[in-house]
Design an enzyme around this catalytic site. Structure first.
Site, PDB file in Angstrom:
ATOM      1  CB  ALA A  90      30.863  18.419 -11.792  1.00  0.00           C
ATOM      2  N   GLY A 120      28.906  18.546  -7.341  1.00  0.00           N
ATOM      3  CA  GLY A 120      29.838  18.355  -6.658  1.00  0.00           C
ATOM      4  C   GLY A 120      30.314  19.780  -5.828  1.00  0.00           C
ATOM      5  CD  GLU A 174      29.222  14.291  -4.808  1.00  0.00           C
ATOM      6  OE1 GLU A 174      29.610  14.979  -6.048  1.00  0.00           O
ATOM      7  OE2 GLU A 174      29.380  13.180  -4.995  1.00  0.00           O
ATOM      8  CD  GLU A 181      25.475  14.363  -8.320  1.00  0.00           C
ATOM      9  OE1 GLU A 181      24.421  14.774  -7.698  1.00  0.00           O
ATOM     10  OE2 GLU A 181      25.850  15.192  -7.967  1.00  0.00           O
TER      11      GLU A 181
HETATM   12  N1  DAK Z   1      28.058  23.555 -13.960  1.00  0.00           N
HETATM   13  C1  DAK Z   1      28.422  24.693 -15.730  1.00  0.00           C
HETATM   14  N2  DAK Z   1      28.294  26.162 -15.178  1.00  0.00           N
HETATM   15  C2  DAK Z   1      27.323  26.337 -13.707  1.00  0.00           C
HETATM   16  C3  DAK Z   1      26.617  25.281 -13.299  1.00  0.00           C
HETATM   17  C4  DAK Z   1      27.764  23.739 -12.831  1.00  0.00           C
HETATM   18  N3  DAK Z   1      27.169  22.851 -11.934  1.00  0.00           N
HETATM   19  N4  DAK Z   1      25.827  26.112 -12.637  1.00  0.00           N
HETATM   20  C5  DAK Z   1      25.616  27.184 -12.805  1.00  0.00           C
HETATM   21  N5  DAK Z   1      26.113  27.034 -13.686  1.00  0.00           N
HETATM   22  C6  DAK Z   1      26.275  28.317 -14.791  1.00  0.00           C
HETATM   23  C7  DAK Z   1      25.377  28.664 -15.503  1.00  0.00           C
HETATM   24  O1  DAK Z   1      25.649  28.189 -16.810  1.00  0.00           O
HETATM   25  C8  DAK Z   1      25.426  30.157 -15.858  1.00  0.00           C
HETATM   26  O2  DAK Z   1      26.101  30.108 -17.035  1.00  0.00           O
HETATM   27  P1  DAK Z   1      26.166  31.444 -17.748  1.00  0.00           P
HETATM   28  O3  DAK Z   1      24.408  31.536 -18.796  1.00  0.00           O
HETATM   29  O4  DAK Z   1      25.811  33.304 -17.025  1.00  0.00           O
HETATM   30  O5  DAK Z   1      27.039  31.485 -18.508  1.00  0.00           O
HETATM   31  C9  DAK Z   1      26.034  30.832 -14.805  1.00  0.00           C
HETATM   32  O6  DAK Z   1      27.234  29.815 -14.221  1.00  0.00           O
HETATM   33  C10 DAK Z   1      24.730  31.110 -13.385  1.00  0.00           C
HETATM   34  O7  DAK Z   1      24.037  30.109 -13.436  1.00  0.00           O
HETATM   35  P2  DAK Z   1      22.346  30.569 -13.441  1.00  0.00           P
HETATM   36  O8  DAK Z   1      22.082  31.735 -14.550  1.00  0.00           O
HETATM   37  O9  DAK Z   1      21.527  29.579 -13.975  1.00  0.00           O
HETATM   38  O10 DAK Z   1      21.975  31.259 -12.161  1.00  0.00           O
HETATM   39  P3  DAK Z   1      20.790  31.235 -11.120  1.00  0.00           P
HETATM   40  O11 DAK Z   1      21.025  31.940 -10.273  1.00  0.00           O
HETATM   41  O12 DAK Z   1      19.496  30.794 -12.747  1.00  0.00           O
HETATM   42  O13 DAK Z   1      20.482  29.079 -11.075  1.00  0.00           O
HETATM   43  C11 DAK Z   1      21.752  27.316 -10.027  1.00  0.00           C
HETATM   44  C12 DAK Z   1      21.410  28.740 -10.209  1.00  0.00           C
HETATM   45  C13 DAK Z   1      22.585  26.774  -9.529  1.00  0.00           C
HETATM   46  C14 DAK Z   1      20.107  26.646  -9.852  1.00  0.00           C
HETATM   47  C15 DAK Z   1      21.107  26.770 -11.596  1.00  0.00           C
HETATM   48  O14 DAK Z   1      22.505  27.376 -12.197  1.00  0.00           O
HETATM   49  C16 DAK Z   1      21.873  25.276 -11.722  1.00  0.00           C
HETATM   50  O15 DAK Z   1      21.307  24.128 -11.509  1.00  0.00           O
HETATM   51  N6  DAK Z   1      22.716  25.069 -12.038  1.00  0.00           N
HETATM   52  C17 DAK Z   1      22.939  23.608 -11.983  1.00  0.00           C
HETATM   53  C18 DAK Z   1      23.461  22.926 -10.347  1.00  0.00           C
HETATM   54  C19 DAK Z   1      23.838  21.497 -10.336  1.00  0.00           C
HETATM   55  O16 DAK Z   1      22.909  20.668 -11.656  1.00  0.00           O
HETATM   56  N7  DAK Z   1      24.339  20.658 -10.325  1.00  0.00           N
HETATM   57  C20 DAK Z   1      24.869  19.966 -10.216  1.00  0.00           C
HETATM   58  C21 DAK Z   1      25.992  19.664 -11.413  1.00  0.00           C
HETATM   59  S1  DAK Z   1      26.113  17.650 -11.523  1.00  0.00           S
HETATM   60  C22 DAK Z   1      31.567  12.524 -11.334  1.00  0.00           C
HETATM   61  C23 DAK Z   1      32.127  13.639 -10.575  1.00  0.00           C
HETATM   62  C24 DAK Z   1      31.170  14.219 -10.277  1.00  0.00           C
HETATM   63  C25 DAK Z   1      30.201  14.456 -10.465  1.00  0.00           C
HETATM   64  C26 DAK Z   1      29.705  12.770 -10.975  1.00  0.00           C
HETATM   65  C27 DAK Z   1      30.097  11.933 -11.637  1.00  0.00           C
HETATM   66  N8  DAK Z   1      31.981  10.971 -11.468  1.00  0.00           N
HETATM   67  C28 DAK Z   1      33.563  11.156 -10.650  1.00  0.00           C
HETATM   68  C29 DAK Z   1      32.003   9.934 -11.587  1.00  0.00           C
HETATM   69  C30 DAK Z   1      29.191  15.706 -10.154  1.00  0.00           C
HETATM   70  C31 DAK Z   1      28.080  15.934 -10.565  1.00  0.00           C
HETATM   71  C32 DAK Z   1      27.571  17.722 -10.605  1.00  0.00           C
HETATM   72  O17 DAK Z   1      28.355  17.997  -9.496  1.00  0.00           O
END
Ligand code: DAK
Length: 259
Positions: free
Chosen positions: A67, A112, A115, A135
């Site tokens: 997400a 997400g 998921e 998360e």
């Molecule tokens: N959201 C927003 N932007 C994201 C992103 C994300 N999840 N993942 C990556 N990006 C963006 C980065 O901010 C970056 O943007 P700029 O800085 O270039 O503007 C761009 O994508 C490239 O990413 P990186 O520069 O970080 O690339 P790397 O190769 O260095 O790293 C990475 C890749 C995938 C390891 C890293 O980007 C990362 O850790 N990303 C976050 C992954 C993450 O934590 N995902 C889970 C998100 S939480 C719910 C429903 C849904 C959810 C929860 C509750 N309810 C209904 C209650 C879901 C939650 C989630 O999914």
């Protein structure tokens, strides 16, 4: 031009490929993307021409990196509830789609994104695919079914380990534990998904849909109820012209034909 800003929809004969296409944000799901995905799935549910759907991520690096954290970070509890409801509706729509859905996981499938892959029927993982539910590290719980579908796929111990630690696993490990179904070389997820989809599309369309519904519905029933349900969908096949045609083709030694 696509009618969507964050999705690409490609129809290839009986297959439809849905690409989540925000590669600059690693295809993170913001609310606009979820809304578009909901509309695309609505259209697909009523599309008799599409026999199989493939879901993938745009660009080289990611399926979906979760997400959208930049959007989520400032949500109020009200906004969080709305985001959750919208997302859960879309994920349920995906799971309930009458056609089989194959996830071509071509890179990061995190939060997400993992998921989303789990809401598909079959997951093909490229060697560079990575899976995690990070998360809790962001101070939230998974909300698009992660606490439920992961346990059903890999069992409670492994699910809890992945959910509590947020550890990232590679594609081979995902296949080993049952989170993904097929391992293919990097860059090969779409080709493998298309090959599988074409095989599926060559079978009886109604029979395939009924089979999916029997597996899905049966999962929540006891065995006696589930096999009774199976008998009902089996019966329905005999109201479909394809059954007569395909059985006639077999008996008369003709190759099977698609209607
Ligand atoms: N959201 C927003 N932007 C994201 C992103 C994300 N999840 N993942 C990556 N990006 C963006 C980065 O901010 C970056 O943007 P700029 O800085 O270039 O503007 C761009 O994508 C490239 O990413 P990186 O520069 O970080 O690339 P790397 O190769 O260095 O790293 C990475 C890749 C995938 C390891 C890293 O980007 C990362 O850790 N990303 C976050 C992954 C993450 O934590 N995902 C889970 C998100 S939480 C719910 C429903 C849904 C959810 C929860 C509750 N309810 C209904 C209650 C879901 C939650 C989630 O999914």
């Amino acid at each position: 031009m696509s009618e969507y800003e964050n999705l690409l929809i490609e129809h290839r004969d009986a297959l439809t490929i849905v690409t989540i296409n925000r590669p600059k944000a690693l295809n993170a799901l913001n609310s606009a993307t979820l809304t578009e995905l909901g509309s695309a799935l609505d259209a697909l549910a009523g599309d008799r021409h599409t026999r199989v759907v493939i879901v993938t991520g745009g660009g080289e690096k990611a399926f979906v990196a979760g997400a959208d954290i930049t959007e989520m970070r400032s949500l109020s509890p009200e906004g969080g509830r709305e985001f959750a409801r919208r997302g859960q509706r879309v994920f349920a729509q995906l799971e309930e789609l009458p056609q089989p859905v194959i996830a071509a996981v071509n890179g990061f499938a995190l939060g997400g994104g993992c998921e989303l892959a789990m809401a598909c029927d079959i997951r093909i993982a490229a060697e560079n695919a990575r899976f995690a539910q990070p998360e809790t590290g962001l101070g939230i719980t998974p909300g698009f079914g992660g606490t439920q579908r992961l346990r059903r796929l890999v069992g409670p111990g492994r699910a809890k380990e992945l959910l509590f630690t947020g550890d990232t696993i590679d594609a081979a490990e995902a296949v080993r534990i049952g989170l993904a179904d097929r391992l293919v070389p990097a860059g090969g997820a779409m080709a493998a998904a298309v090959a599988m989809a074409e095989k599926i599309a060559a079978k009886g369309a109604a029979a395939t849909r009924y089979t999916k519904v029997a597996v899905q519905r049966g999962a929540d029933m006891n065995l006696a109820a589930a096999t009774a349900y199976e008998a009902e969908v089996f019966a329905l096949c005999f109201a479909d012209p394809e059954q007569a045609q395909r059985m006639g083709d077999f008996v008369d030694k003709r190759p099977p034909r698609r209607t």
